[in-house]
Design a protein around this motif. Structure first.
Motif, PDB file in Angstrom:
ATOM      1  N   GLU A  57       0.910  -1.174   0.035  1.00 33.07           N
ATOM      2  CA  GLU A  57      -0.002   0.037  -0.035  1.00 33.07           C
ATOM      3  C   GLU A  57       0.987   1.176  -0.055  1.00 33.07           C
ATOM      4  OE1 GLU A  57      -2.685  -0.343   3.254  1.00 33.07           O
ATOM      5  OE2 GLU A  57      -3.301  -2.360   2.600  1.00 33.07           O
ATOM      6  N   VAL A  58       1.535   1.548  -1.326  1.00 32.18           N
ATOM      7  CA  VAL A  58       2.406   2.476  -1.408  1.00 32.18           C
ATOM      8  C   VAL A  58       2.001   3.857  -0.818  1.00 32.18           C
ATOM      9  CG1 VAL A  58       4.135   3.728  -2.947  1.00 32.18           C
ATOM     10  CG2 VAL A  58       3.715   1.125  -3.136  1.00 32.18           C
ATOM     11  N   GLU A  59       0.718   3.976  -0.874  1.00 31.86           N
ATOM     12  CA  GLU A  59      -0.005   5.501  -0.526  1.00 31.86           C
ATOM     13  C   GLU A  59       0.377   5.650   0.963  1.00 31.86           C
ATOM     14  OE1 GLU A  59      -1.313   3.129  -2.568  1.00 31.86           O
ATOM     15  OE2 GLU A  59      -1.420   4.294  -4.547  1.00 31.86           O
ATOM     16  N   SER A  60       0.637   4.734   1.629  1.00 34.14           N
ATOM     17  CA  SER A  60       0.846   4.943   2.878  1.00 34.14           C
ATOM     18  C   SER A  60       2.352   5.375   3.406  1.00 34.14           C
ATOM     19  CB  SER A  60       0.467   3.575   3.830  1.00 34.14           C
ATOM     20  OG  SER A  60       1.124   2.586   3.384  1.00 34.14           O
ATOM     21  N   PHE A  61       3.191   4.916   2.391  1.00 34.89           N
ATOM     22  CA  PHE A  61       4.469   5.363   2.349  1.00 34.89           C
ATOM     23  C   PHE A  61       4.600   6.793   1.980  1.00 34.89           C
ATOM     24  CE2 PHE A  61       8.507   6.177  -0.071  1.00 34.89           C
ATOM     25  CZ  PHE A  61       9.395   6.431   1.106  1.00 34.89           C
ATOM     26  N   PHE A  62       3.887   7.140   0.749  1.00 42.01           N
ATOM     27  CA  PHE A  62       3.783   8.409   0.426  1.00 42.01           C
ATOM     28  C   PHE A  62       3.385   9.448   1.478  1.00 42.01           C
ATOM     29  CE2 PHE A  62       3.279   6.867  -4.373  1.00 42.01           C
ATOM     30  CZ  PHE A  62       4.639   6.462  -4.194  1.00 42.01           C
ATOM     31  N   SER A  63       2.490   9.039   2.189  1.00 36.12           N
ATOM     32  CA  SER A  63       1.745  10.113   3.089  1.00 36.12           C
ATOM     33  C   SER A  63       2.869  10.623   4.053  1.00 36.12           C
ATOM     34  CB  SER A  63       0.600   9.489   3.802  1.00 36.12           C
ATOM     35  OG  SER A  63       1.050   8.277   4.918  1.00 36.12           O
ATOM     36  N   ALA A  94      10.043   4.958   8.355  1.00 34.75           N
ATOM     37  CA  ALA A  94      11.124   5.196   7.107  1.00 34.75           C
ATOM     38  C   ALA A  94      10.744   4.183   5.924  1.00 34.75           C
ATOM     39  CB  ALA A  94      12.302   4.713   7.609  1.00 34.75           C
ATOM     40  N   GLY A  95      11.343   4.623   4.827  1.00 37.07           N
ATOM     41  CA  GLY A  95      11.332   4.008   3.708  1.00 37.07           C
ATOM     42  C   GLY A  95      11.879   4.453   2.321  1.00 37.07           C
ATOM     43  N   GLY A  96      11.443   3.733   1.277  1.00 38.03           N
ATOM     44  CA  GLY A  96      12.218   4.160   0.070  1.00 38.03           C
ATOM     45  C   GLY A  96      11.769   3.269  -1.145  1.00 38.03           C
ATOM     46  N   ILE A 131      14.122   8.054  -0.630  1.00 37.42           N
ATOM     47  CA  ILE A 131      14.453   7.527   0.703  1.00 37.42           C
ATOM     48  C   ILE A 131      14.446   8.294   1.821  1.00 37.42           C
ATOM     49  CG2 ILE A 131      16.513   6.393   2.131  1.00 37.42           C
ATOM     50  CD1 ILE A 131      17.751   5.880  -0.384  1.00 37.42           C
ATOM     51  N   TYR A 132      13.452   8.112   2.774  1.00 40.49           N
ATOM     52  CA  TYR A 132      12.986   9.087   3.913  1.00 40.49           C
ATOM     53  C   TYR A 132      13.023   8.324   5.101  1.00 40.49           C
ATOM     54  CZ  TYR A 132      10.669  13.187   5.810  1.00 40.49           C
ATOM     55  OH  TYR A 132      10.316  13.832   6.535  1.00 40.49           O
ATOM     56  N   VAL A 133      13.452   9.117   6.243  1.00 36.05           N
ATOM     57  CA  VAL A 133      13.240   8.930   7.535  1.00 36.05           C
ATOM     58  C   VAL A 133      12.313   9.983   8.298  1.00 36.05           C
ATOM     59  CG1 VAL A 133      14.380   8.333   9.907  1.00 36.05           C
ATOM     60  CG2 VAL A 133      15.243   7.408   7.698  1.00 36.05           C
ATOM     61  N   LEU A 134      11.370   9.483   9.017  1.00 34.71           N
ATOM     62  CA  LEU A 134      10.624  10.710   9.569  1.00 34.71           C
ATOM     63  C   LEU A 134      11.486  11.410  10.559  1.00 34.71           C
ATOM     64  CD1 LEU A 134       7.391   8.692  11.113  1.00 34.71           C
ATOM     65  CD2 LEU A 134       7.444  10.508   9.154  1.00 34.71           C
ATOM     66  N   ARG A 140      14.959  10.598  13.083  1.00 31.70           N
ATOM     67  CA  ARG A 140      16.166  10.763  12.763  1.00 31.70           C
ATOM     68  C   ARG A 140      17.357  10.600  13.803  1.00 31.70           C
ATOM     69  NH1 ARG A 140      15.192  15.036   7.885  1.00 31.70           N
ATOM     70  NH2 ARG A 140      13.764  13.688   6.991  1.00 31.70           N
ATOM     71  N   GLY A 141      18.671  10.320  13.442  1.00 31.14           N
ATOM     72  CA  GLY A 141      19.610   9.952  14.321  1.00 31.14           C
ATOM     73  C   GLY A 141      19.584   8.719  15.226  1.00 31.14           C
TER      74      GLY A 141
END
Length: 147
Positions: free
Chosen positions: A8-14, A48-50, A81-84, A88-89
């Motif tokens: 459900e890629v839209e959940s990552f996009f959000s 996180a995801g990508g 590629i993204y981490v909330l 982070r850290g």
């Protein structure tokens, strides 16, 4: 912490910043058949995801010839590629990359970065800087794995 393929890629996009969403959502129908999404979840929440592209993504069309070279030599493109920010850290970016490398045991990847501050992060994770791509007013560093 769970690493998993996201169907459900839209959940990552959000979780992505709005400008990132605007650069992928209008094109998603054209890319979803050749792209996989992997996420890190904490309980049921994506933190996180990508995306793993098998063909030139919309944000790389300015360098399609360069992109086609890497795809033709067996590399997959890592993008979005993204981490909330609140997470982070905590080495989640490294955890995501290492989990992805485990998933694609002999995988070869390429990516680009605009933020030069990320250079050390990607080198630490086994990527090698190859060259700088000129994108109008913006330059991006191109990196490959394995180096």
């Amino acid at each position: 912490m769970n690493f998993e393929k996201c169907f459900e890629v839209e959940s990552f996009f959000s979780i992505l910043p709005l400008d990132w969403q605007e650069s992928i959502l209008p094109f998603w129908d054209d890319y979803k058949a050749s792209t996989e999404c992997f996420v890190l979840k904490e309980e049921d929440d994506i933190i996180a995801g990508g995306l793993v592209f098998s063909e030139c993504p919309p944000d790389m069309l300015y360098a399609k010839q360069q992109a086609d070279f890497w795809f033709d030599t067996g590399y997959k493109y890592l993008g979005f590629i993204y981490v909330l920010e609140s997470k982070r850290g905590q080495n989640l970016g490294s955890l995501w990359l290492n989990s992805l490398k485990d998933t694609y045991m002999h995988g070869k990847f390429w990516l680009t970065i605009e933020d030069i501050n990320l250079h050390h992060f990607y080198v630490k994770n086994g990527f090698r800087y190859v060259k700088t791509l000129d994108h109008g007013e913006q330059e991006e560093g191109l990196y490959i794995y394995p180096n």
